[in-house]
Design a protein around this motif. Structure first.
Motif, mmCIF file in Angstrom:
data_model
loop_
_atom_site.group_PDB
_atom_site.id
_atom_site.type_symbol
_atom_site.label_atom_id
_atom_site.label_comp_id
_atom_site.label_asym_id
_atom_site.label_seq_id
_atom_site.Cartn_x
_atom_site.Cartn_y
_atom_site.Cartn_z
ATOM 1 N N ILE A 290 -4.267 8.951 0.983
ATOM 2 C CA ILE A 290 -4.684 7.871 0.072
ATOM 3 C C ILE A 290 -6.053 7.321 0.514
ATOM 4 O O ILE A 290 -6.311 7.166 1.714
ATOM 5 C CB ILE A 290 -3.661 6.695 0.109
ATOM 6 C CG1 ILE A 290 -2.207 7.199 -0.047
ATOM 7 C CG2 ILE A 290 -4.014 5.637 -0.946
ATOM 8 C CD1 ILE A 290 -1.840 7.740 -1.405
ATOM 9 N N TYR B 268 -7.780 4.293 0.969
ATOM 10 C CA TYR B 268 -7.443 2.864 1.032
ATOM 11 C C TYR B 268 -8.629 1.940 0.756
ATOM 12 O O TYR B 268 -8.462 0.737 0.609
ATOM 13 C CB TYR B 268 -6.830 2.524 2.399
ATOM 14 C CG TYR B 268 -5.452 3.126 2.591
ATOM 15 C CD1 TYR B 268 -4.410 2.762 1.737
ATOM 16 C CD2 TYR B 268 -5.196 4.049 3.604
ATOM 17 C CE1 TYR B 268 -3.138 3.317 1.888
ATOM 18 C CE2 TYR B 268 -3.940 4.602 3.769
ATOM 19 C CZ TYR B 268 -2.908 4.231 2.906
ATOM 20 O OH TYR B 268 -1.670 4.771 3.057
ATOM 21 N N CYS C 130 -2.986 8.220 -10.887
ATOM 22 C CA CYS C 130 -3.687 7.131 -10.193
ATOM 23 C C CYS C 130 -4.865 6.630 -11.035
ATOM 24 O O CYS C 130 -5.768 7.397 -11.357
ATOM 25 C CB CYS C 130 -4.198 7.583 -8.824
ATOM 26 S SG CYS C 130 -5.216 6.281 -8.052
ATOM 27 N N SER D 224 -7.696 7.348 -6.357
ATOM 28 C CA SER D 224 -7.538 7.060 -4.933
ATOM 29 C C SER D 224 -6.618 8.032 -4.206
ATOM 30 O O SER D 224 -6.219 7.784 -3.077
ATOM 31 C CB SER D 224 -7.021 5.620 -4.743
ATOM 32 O OG SER D 224 -7.977 4.714 -5.225
ATOM 33 N N CYS E 85 -7.857 2.070 -3.307
ATOM 34 C CA CYS E 85 -6.488 1.904 -3.803
ATOM 35 C C CYS E 85 -6.164 0.420 -3.959
ATOM 36 O O CYS E 85 -6.356 -0.364 -3.047
ATOM 37 C CB CYS E 85 -5.505 2.539 -2.815
ATOM 38 S SG CYS E 85 -3.804 2.000 -3.079
ATOM 39 N N LYS F 58 0.844 -1.194 0.000
ATOM 40 C CA LYS F 58 0.000 0.000 0.000
ATOM 41 C C LYS F 58 0.884 1.250 0.000
ATOM 42 O O LYS F 58 1.990 1.247 0.565
ATOM 43 C CB LYS F 58 -0.938 -0.003 1.196
ATOM 44 C CG LYS F 58 -0.258 0.095 2.542
ATOM 45 C CD LYS F 58 -1.300 0.276 3.642
ATOM 46 C CE LYS F 58 -0.606 0.574 4.957
ATOM 47 N NZ LYS F 58 -1.521 0.763 6.064
#
Ligand code: SF4
Ligand code: SF4
Lengths: 402, 101
Positions: B71, B73, B55, B59, B76, B37
């Motif tokens: 970010i 998550y 991206c 995200s 993502c 991540k």
């Protein structure tokens, strides 16, 4: 007023399409279907239909265009045969998964290779598990009537499943027969207006079709798809009954047609034009005092397993005719289905499977008679000479020599 | 609607795999797919917006002032593109970290 016309099977189906007057028809030629779409294009040129005729560049595109327009909310059709159907294969499964009630006449022809353009059932048998309804026709009249009924069956909101109307290449597609074409207005009233379950062109209801579907829901969607084809048997019967009543028709409107089966001890199962030959053979055998009967299968998918098992359970011997080989399987596809249907009933008859007619190889009464000879011998001795036979092959296929 | 959809049994699913609500991909959690991540460091960030542009899953979180703040998550997928594109040196303002399993 109904009209009695001298028509080929392809022309008869083109007349059904003229009366259906779909919103969109995707056209691509392939023998022996070509003359069907040619006739339909004539109707279009003559102003007898007002549909959008889309000339596409392949069968893959023909089915894609049909899926696209049907999803948009338009009643859409196309027609094909043989390798054309094979090229559509990917999109066939998409049509059924999206529950799009597309009706498609398929003029049954063998698959290459070697290249051959004549009739057998290898093409639609390759598509038997694609989630489509398969209706088989014995003659031009049935092909015409099945096409009309298929619209009602496929579009029924409990069904919403695409349907193929199968007719034997050349024997039906190009043979000229007397065909009753029912009154245009009566047919149109029978079919009714298309009422889509959903349409992508509905701006008030934006939606996505064909999105990515992973392991969390793909299986669930595929199982839900079963609802449609599982609901179809009752609708097939209802529509058949209504058709018969409306038009006073005399064809087969059931899953299958029984001939001399009440007291039959031996019977033959067949699909398509061979059913007529089979009935002649039954008559000949009856004259000799042999209690023979015939079952003509009209609805191949959904396969009417329980009804077939019941119809055949009292026989001593059974012949299953297959116009396709299930390579590596047990004979032909119809044989596999019939044997599955008969499993578990405690009176399974001696069953022999005969492959015939591949690539347009003629099937004549003497060939079916020879199969009955083998069946009678097998029932008498309890030992079949062979479980799978090949009719009108130049030399008997002998699996022992492999 | 999404809650209903994700908890649905096969019987309750819309016909033919239809998605009846436009734009609901936002409610579909794809953030569990990655092995790594991206981790954002605001102190190193020069607000060049490269990560936001590159991206593929929208995200990169941005505030009302148009500044990168972190970010998302939930969506993502851990593709690492943001980190590769981040130009700060010698240390990148987005680095990839192995997720705990
Ligand atoms: S790792 Fe990929 S998906 Fe995740 S924020 Fe960076 S660029 Fe977007
Ligand atoms: S690419 Fe790096 S420096 Fe540029 S905005 Fe994103 S995190 Fe900040």
């Amino acid at each position: 007023m109904p009209e009695l016309l001298a028509l080929t099977g392809n022309e008869a189906v083109a007349h059904a399409m003229r009366q259906i007057n779909p919103d969109v028809v995707a056209v691509y030629p392939i023998t022996p279907q070509t003359s069907m779409m040619q006739k339909f294009a004539d109707f279009k040129a003559d102003g007898l239909v007002d549909c959008e005729l889309v000339l596409v560049e392949s069968e893959h595109s023909a089915m894609s265009a049909t899926v696209g327009s049907q999803a948009a909310g338009a009643r859409s059709m196309t027609a094909t045969a043989a390798c054309g159907l094979a090229l559509m294969w990917e999109i066939l499964g998409i049509a059924s998964a999206y529950r799009l009630p597309i009706v498609m006449p398929v003029v049954n022809r063998d698959l290459s290779g070697p290249i051959n353009i004549q009739g057998d059932h290898s093409d639609t048998m390759g598509a038997r598990d694609c989630g489509w309804i398969h209706l088989f026709s014995e003659n031009a009249q049935e092909a015409y009537e099945n096409t009309i009924q298929a619209i009602r069956i496929a579009e029924h909101h409990n069904v919403l499943t695409p349907a193929m109307v199968c007719l034997d290449g050349f024997i039906i597609s190009h043979g000229v027969e007397n065909v009753t074409i029912y009154d245009d207005a009566a047919v149109q009233k029978f079919i009714g207006e298309y009422n889509p379950a959903y349409m992508l062109l509905d701006a008030a209801k934006p939606m996505t079709l064909g999105a990515l579907d992973f392991s969390d829901f793909y299986f669930e969607h595929k199982v839900k798809q079963l609802d449609g084809i599982n609901a179809s048997p009752q609708i097939i019967l209802d529509v058949g009954k209504e058709f018969k009543q409306t038009f006073d028709g005399e064809e087969c409107y059931d899953f299958f047609e029984l001939y001399q089966m009440e007291d039959a001890e031996y019977a033959v199962v067949s699909m398509g034009s061979t059913a007529a030959t089979a009935r002649m053979v039954v008559d000949e055998l009856r004259d000799k005092g042999i209690k023979a009967g015939a079952l003509k299968l009209r609805v191949y998918r959904p396969f009417p397993s329980a009804e077939i098992a019941q119809a055949l359970s009292k026989l001593k011997g059974l012949i299953v005719m297959d116009r396709a080989i299930a390579y590596g399987g047990m004979g032909g596809p119809v044989n596999i289905d019939i044997r599955c249907a008969m499993y578990g009933i405690n009176t399974t008859p001696m069953t022999l499977n005969y492959i015939y007619g591949l690539g347009g190889k003629p099937i004549e009464p003497e060939h079916i008679l020879s199969a009955f000879d083998e069946l009678l011998y097998a029932v008498k001795t309890g030992k079949p000479k062979r479980a799978i036979g090949y009719l009108n092959l130049k030399e008997d296929y002998d699996p022992a020599t492999v | 609607m999404m809650k209903k959809y994700f908890d649905a049994n096969y019987k309750d699913l819309p016909l033919g795999g239809l998605i009846e609500e436009a734009g609901n991909a936002e409610n579909y959690e794809t953030g569990t797919w990655g092995t790594f991540k991206p981790v954002f460091n605001a102190e190193l960030c020069i607000q060049c917006m490269f990560c936001w542009v590159y991206c593929p899953d929208s995200s990169i979180l941005v505030n009302e002032k148009g500044e990168v703040t972190g970010i998302d998550y939930v969506h993502c997928k851990g593709c690492e593109i943001c980190s590769v594109e981040c130009p700060t040196k010698p240390e990148k303002a987005i680095i990839m970290v192995k997720k705990e399993t």
